[in-house]
Design a protein around this motif. Structure first.
Motif, PDB file in Angstrom:
ATOM      1  N   ILE A   7      -1.125  -4.404   1.894  1.00  0.00           N
ATOM      2  CA  ILE A   7      -0.116  -3.481   2.445  1.00  0.00           C
ATOM      3  C   ILE A   7       1.214  -3.645   1.713  1.00  0.00           C
ATOM      4  O   ILE A   7       1.930  -2.663   1.477  1.00  0.00           O
ATOM      5  CB  ILE A   7       0.066  -3.718   3.966  1.00  0.00           C
ATOM      6  CG1 ILE A   7      -1.217  -3.320   4.709  1.00  0.00           C
ATOM      7  CG2 ILE A   7       1.262  -2.937   4.521  1.00  0.00           C
ATOM      8  CD1 ILE A   7      -1.276  -3.761   6.164  1.00  0.00           C
ATOM      9  N   PHE A  10       2.263  -1.290  -0.980  1.00  0.00           N
ATOM     10  CA  PHE A  10       2.683   0.077  -0.669  1.00  0.00           C
ATOM     11  C   PHE A  10       4.208   0.214  -0.708  1.00  0.00           C
ATOM     12  O   PHE A  10       4.722   1.322  -0.627  1.00  0.00           O
ATOM     13  CB  PHE A  10       2.207   0.521   0.731  1.00  0.00           C
ATOM     14  CG  PHE A  10       0.758   0.292   1.043  1.00  0.00           C
ATOM     15  CD1 PHE A  10      -0.168  -0.020   0.050  1.00  0.00           C
ATOM     16  CD2 PHE A  10       0.290   0.400   2.352  1.00  0.00           C
ATOM     17  CE1 PHE A  10      -1.516  -0.231   0.352  1.00  0.00           C
ATOM     18  CE2 PHE A  10      -1.047   0.194   2.667  1.00  0.00           C
ATOM     19  CZ  PHE A  10      -1.957  -0.125   1.664  1.00  0.00           C
ATOM     20  N   GLU A 293       8.630   2.705   9.030  1.00  0.00           N
ATOM     21  CA  GLU A 293       7.668   2.466   7.940  1.00  0.00           C
ATOM     22  C   GLU A 293       6.244   2.769   8.407  1.00  0.00           C
ATOM     23  O   GLU A 293       5.456   3.392   7.691  1.00  0.00           O
ATOM     24  CB  GLU A 293       7.783   1.015   7.447  1.00  0.00           C
ATOM     25  CG  GLU A 293       9.032   0.724   6.623  1.00  0.00           C
ATOM     26  CD  GLU A 293      10.343   0.639   7.409  1.00  0.00           C
ATOM     27  OE1 GLU A 293      11.400   0.549   6.771  1.00  0.00           O
ATOM     28  OE2 GLU A 293      10.328   0.651   8.671  1.00  0.00           O
ATOM     29  N   TRP A 294       5.946   2.326   9.637  1.00  0.00           N
ATOM     30  CA  TRP A 294       4.609   2.607  10.187  1.00  0.00           C
ATOM     31  C   TRP A 294       4.405   4.108  10.378  1.00  0.00           C
ATOM     32  O   TRP A 294       3.368   4.659  10.003  1.00  0.00           O
ATOM     33  CB  TRP A 294       4.401   1.853  11.507  1.00  0.00           C
ATOM     34  CG  TRP A 294       3.402   2.519  12.419  1.00  0.00           C
ATOM     35  CD1 TRP A 294       3.628   3.016  13.662  1.00  0.00           C
ATOM     36  CD2 TRP A 294       2.022   2.795  12.135  1.00  0.00           C
ATOM     37  NE1 TRP A 294       2.488   3.600  14.179  1.00  0.00           N
ATOM     38  CE2 TRP A 294       1.476   3.472  13.261  1.00  0.00           C
ATOM     39  CE3 TRP A 294       1.197   2.558  11.042  1.00  0.00           C
ATOM     40  CZ2 TRP A 294       0.157   3.903  13.336  1.00  0.00           C
ATOM     41  CZ3 TRP A 294      -0.139   2.993  11.102  1.00  0.00           C
ATOM     42  CH2 TRP A 294      -0.646   3.646  12.234  1.00  0.00           C
ATOM     43  N   PHE A 297       3.805   5.746   7.047  1.00  0.00           N
ATOM     44  CA  PHE A 297       2.466   5.438   6.519  1.00  0.00           C
ATOM     45  C   PHE A 297       1.399   6.195   7.312  1.00  0.00           C
ATOM     46  O   PHE A 297       0.488   6.803   6.724  1.00  0.00           O
ATOM     47  CB  PHE A 297       2.207   3.923   6.582  1.00  0.00           C
ATOM     48  CG  PHE A 297       0.843   3.558   6.057  1.00  0.00           C
ATOM     49  CD1 PHE A 297       0.597   3.562   4.683  1.00  0.00           C
ATOM     50  CD2 PHE A 297      -0.198   3.252   6.919  1.00  0.00           C
ATOM     51  CE1 PHE A 297      -0.668   3.258   4.188  1.00  0.00           C
ATOM     52  CE2 PHE A 297      -1.467   2.949   6.432  1.00  0.00           C
ATOM     53  CZ  PHE A 297      -1.704   2.939   5.060  1.00  0.00           C
ATOM     54  N   ASN A 301       1.914   8.908   3.920  1.00  0.00           N
ATOM     55  CA  ASN A 301       2.571   8.402   2.701  1.00  0.00           C
ATOM     56  C   ASN A 301       1.825   7.161   2.198  1.00  0.00           C
ATOM     57  O   ASN A 301       1.505   6.272   2.981  1.00  0.00           O
ATOM     58  CB  ASN A 301       4.018   8.015   3.001  1.00  0.00           C
ATOM     59  CG  ASN A 301       4.913   9.223   3.226  1.00  0.00           C
ATOM     60  OD1 ASN A 301       5.217   9.961   2.303  1.00  0.00           O
ATOM     61  ND2 ASN A 301       5.323   9.430   4.470  1.00  0.00           N
ATOM     62  N   ASP A 302       1.595   7.110   0.899  1.00  0.00           N
ATOM     63  CA  ASP A 302       0.925   5.950   0.299  1.00  0.00           C
ATOM     64  C   ASP A 302       1.934   4.929  -0.224  1.00  0.00           C
ATOM     65  O   ASP A 302       1.689   3.727  -0.173  1.00  0.00           O
ATOM     66  CB  ASP A 302       0.030   6.411  -0.866  1.00  0.00           C
ATOM     67  CG  ASP A 302      -1.004   7.432  -0.424  1.00  0.00           C
ATOM     68  OD1 ASP A 302      -1.825   7.093   0.450  1.00  0.00           O
ATOM     69  OD2 ASP A 302      -0.986   8.572  -0.924  1.00  0.00           O
ATOM     70  N   LEU A 304       5.942   3.693   0.066  1.00  0.00           N
ATOM     71  CA  LEU A 304       7.121   3.782   0.932  1.00  0.00           C
ATOM     72  C   LEU A 304       8.345   3.374   0.132  1.00  0.00           C
ATOM     73  O   LEU A 304       8.494   2.222  -0.261  1.00  0.00           O
ATOM     74  CB  LEU A 304       6.940   2.880   2.162  1.00  0.00           C
ATOM     75  CG  LEU A 304       5.662   3.198   2.979  1.00  0.00           C
ATOM     76  CD1 LEU A 304       5.447   2.158   4.057  1.00  0.00           C
ATOM     77  CD2 LEU A 304       5.736   4.587   3.595  1.00  0.00           C
ATOM     78  N   ILE A 317       2.335  -2.007  10.067  1.00  0.00           N
ATOM     79  CA  ILE A 317       1.194  -1.285   9.474  1.00  0.00           C
ATOM     80  C   ILE A 317      -0.075  -2.112   9.636  1.00  0.00           C
ATOM     81  O   ILE A 317      -1.136  -1.587   9.985  1.00  0.00           O
ATOM     82  CB  ILE A 317       1.478  -0.941   7.988  1.00  0.00           C
ATOM     83  CG1 ILE A 317       2.621   0.086   7.895  1.00  0.00           C
ATOM     84  CG2 ILE A 317       0.229  -0.400   7.301  1.00  0.00           C
ATOM     85  CD1 ILE A 317       3.185   0.289   6.495  1.00  0.00           C
ATOM     86  N   THR A 321      -3.297  -0.401  11.592  1.00  0.00           N
ATOM     87  CA  THR A 321      -4.156   0.293  10.628  1.00  0.00           C
ATOM     88  C   THR A 321      -5.447  -0.479  10.373  1.00  0.00           C
ATOM     89  O   THR A 321      -5.429  -1.708  10.286  1.00  0.00           O
ATOM     90  CB  THR A 321      -3.413   0.482   9.285  1.00  0.00           C
ATOM     91  OG1 THR A 321      -2.121   1.019   9.546  1.00  0.00           O
ATOM     92  CG2 THR A 321      -4.134   1.440   8.364  1.00  0.00           C
TER      93      THR A 321
END
Length: 499
Positions: A7, A10, A293-294, A297, A301-302, A304, A317, A321
């Motif tokens: 993660i 990202f 941010e979460w 995502f 969005n891939d 950030l 995330i 996720t």
């Protein structure tokens, strides 16, 4: 690699070239402790959302380029997986870094009369080479926004114009040129920021259009790029209620917009990058660190960009996720890194620029885009008036005599005895704030002069500023030169003399 480490790839937080040692060390900790995937470089904290004109802060900007290269090497040396280095350089490195090649604005390139796509691709290619040699892998450009709102406070000169098809073709050409140079590029700001009246750095623009209207205009350049294999799109912070079930939710955190529309209906299979997550349009929505941010995502969005809460964002995330979703995005990012040569990152030497070749390109472009907007210019008549002592010259918004005034080899007389006046306007700012930096008293003087004598207006700057110069029919002729570059002034002087 575990889920948390994946993660972390990202995230591309902001790194500032002019900053304190303490802040440089904070970035180093993000690299070592959080194992982030990339960095997005900006000039300085005060100018993160701006470019060079009228910096708010006074700092020593000596050696900006050398500092950038030093920081890239310093940060890369600490990263287990090489960092994806990006910059927002719509008109080249010069948008963020002094003493580097500056290319024409998109609005200028939109005025090219011959072989526009070929020339725009060449500009994209040259910009891309400058960046690649400097250790940068990704340029967060070009704008695919159709600038249909002339009062747009944030797009304007950054768009290729107000004609949808032209914007589609030229934004793809710019993208293709950068790709040819071996760097990444992205179309922005999905779903289209051109018809807005609010600056998303400061607030949330809301676009009240039907889906059909959006498909015909805003979405068209993005679909054009997707159909031709564009690999990255940046999503903007603007609300489009017609696409989000009537909600005023920023596109950048809307799952309906990114996952359902962009990736689903429009068939985009590449990487989606968020616009800067510190921008006021979204930054204030979620006070809890990491929640924004979460949400970004989860929306689709891939990558950030410009997250202010990296650690908390990674944790949120990870909590929300599945491993399968994380693995899919991680693979896309690692694939991008391999394609752009990030994994073979070496120590970067400070490159030298071929200024002669750059200057030649500027001249060739200027010959192609300088445009007579209205009226006609008869060079032989100007020569004749000059010899008779009947031609005058005035320039506005310059501190000292311009290159244009030195290159134009005509004899000028006082305005009182002139039969015709050449007026040149060097627009102080390319942004619309405060009438593009032009004070009202000077504008009134120009308008009065145009009414009192036959005048030829030579406009060096953003064509959107022409509206402040009064009724253009009051001028015998209006020529738009678009930029104030020395090379453009030289070409303009030759044009006016029929050389």
């Amino acid at each position: 690699m575990n889920k948390i480490q994946k993660i972390a790839q990202f995230f591309s937080p902001a790194a500032f070239i002019h900053d304190t040692e303490e802040n440089y060390q904070a970035i180093e900790r993000l690299i070592i402790e959080q194992e982030i995937g990339g960095l997005t470089f900006f000039h300085s904290r005060h100018s993160a959302a701006a470019n060079f004109e009228k910096r708010a802060e006074s700092l020593d900007t000596e050696g900006t380029f050398e500092k950038l290269i030093g920081l890239i090497n310093r940060y890369q040396a600490l990263s287990k997986i090489p960092l994806l280095i990006s910059i927002d350089g719509e008109y080249g490195l010069a948008m963020r870094i002094e003493k580097t090649p500056q290319y024409p604005f998109a609005i200028t390139l939109g005025a090219l009369k011959k072989d526009a796509e070929k020339w725009v691709e060449e500009v994209g290619y040259r910009m891309g080479l400058d960046m690649k040699r400097s250790g940068i892998h990704l340029n967060l450009a070009p704008c695919a926004d159709v600038n249909t709102n002339p009062n747009n406070p944030v797009i304007g000169y950054r768009s290729f114009g107000d004609q949808t098809e032209k914007v589609a073709k030229l934004s793809f050409a710019a993208y293709s040129g950068m790709k040819k140079a071996g760097i990444g590029a992205c179309l922005k700001h999905f779903p289209g920021h051109g018809d807005t009246a609010v600056d998303s750095h400061l607030g949330l623009p809301i676009l009240q259009k039907t889906k059909a209207e959006l498909e015909a205009e805003e979405l068209f350049p993005f679909q054009y790029g997707i159909d031709r294999g564009v690999e990255m799109i940046m999503v903007g912070h603007l609300a489009v209620p017609a696409l989000t079930g009537g909600k005023d939710i920023p596109a950048s955190i809307s799952r309906e917009l990114i996952t359902d529309l962009l990736k689903g209906e429009m068939g985009f299979q590449g990487l989606v990058i968020s616009d800067a997550l510190n921008m006021k349009a979204v930054a204030n929505l979620y006070p809890e660190p990491g929640e924004l941010e979460w949400q970004a995502f989860h929306a689709g969005n891939d990558i950030l960009c410009f997250s202010d809460h990296v650690k908390e964002g990674i944790e949120k995330i990870a909590q929300n996720t599945s491993d399968a979703v994380v693995d899919a995005v991680f693979e896309k990012i690692m694939d991008l890194k391999k394609r752009l040569g990030v994994m073979e990152t070496k120590v970067v030497e400070v490159p030298t620029f071929d200024w002669e070749s750059h200057s030649q390109l500027q001249k060739e472009l200027a010959e192609n885009y300088i445009s007579i907007i209205s009226g006609e210019i008869h060079t032989s008549e100007l020569q004749s008036l000059s010899k008779k002592g009947k031609l005058a010259y005035r320039e506005f918004f310059t501190q000292e005599a311009s290159r244009f005034s030195q290159d134009i080899k005509l004899e000028f007389s006082p305005i009182e005895q002139a039969g015709k006046v050449i007026i040149t306007v060097f627009v102080p700012s390319h942004k619309p704030l405060s009438q593009f930096g032009m004070d009202q008293a000077t504008l009134d003087e120009i308008k009065e002069l145009a009414k009192s004598k036959p005048c030829i207006l030579v406009h060096f700057g953003n064509p959107l500023a022409l509206k402040h110069l009064g009724n253009l029919e009051d001028f015998e002729a209006v020529v738009c030169a678009y930029q104030g570059f020395e090379e453009v002034q030289e070409v303009m002087a030759k044009t006016l003399q029929g050389l």
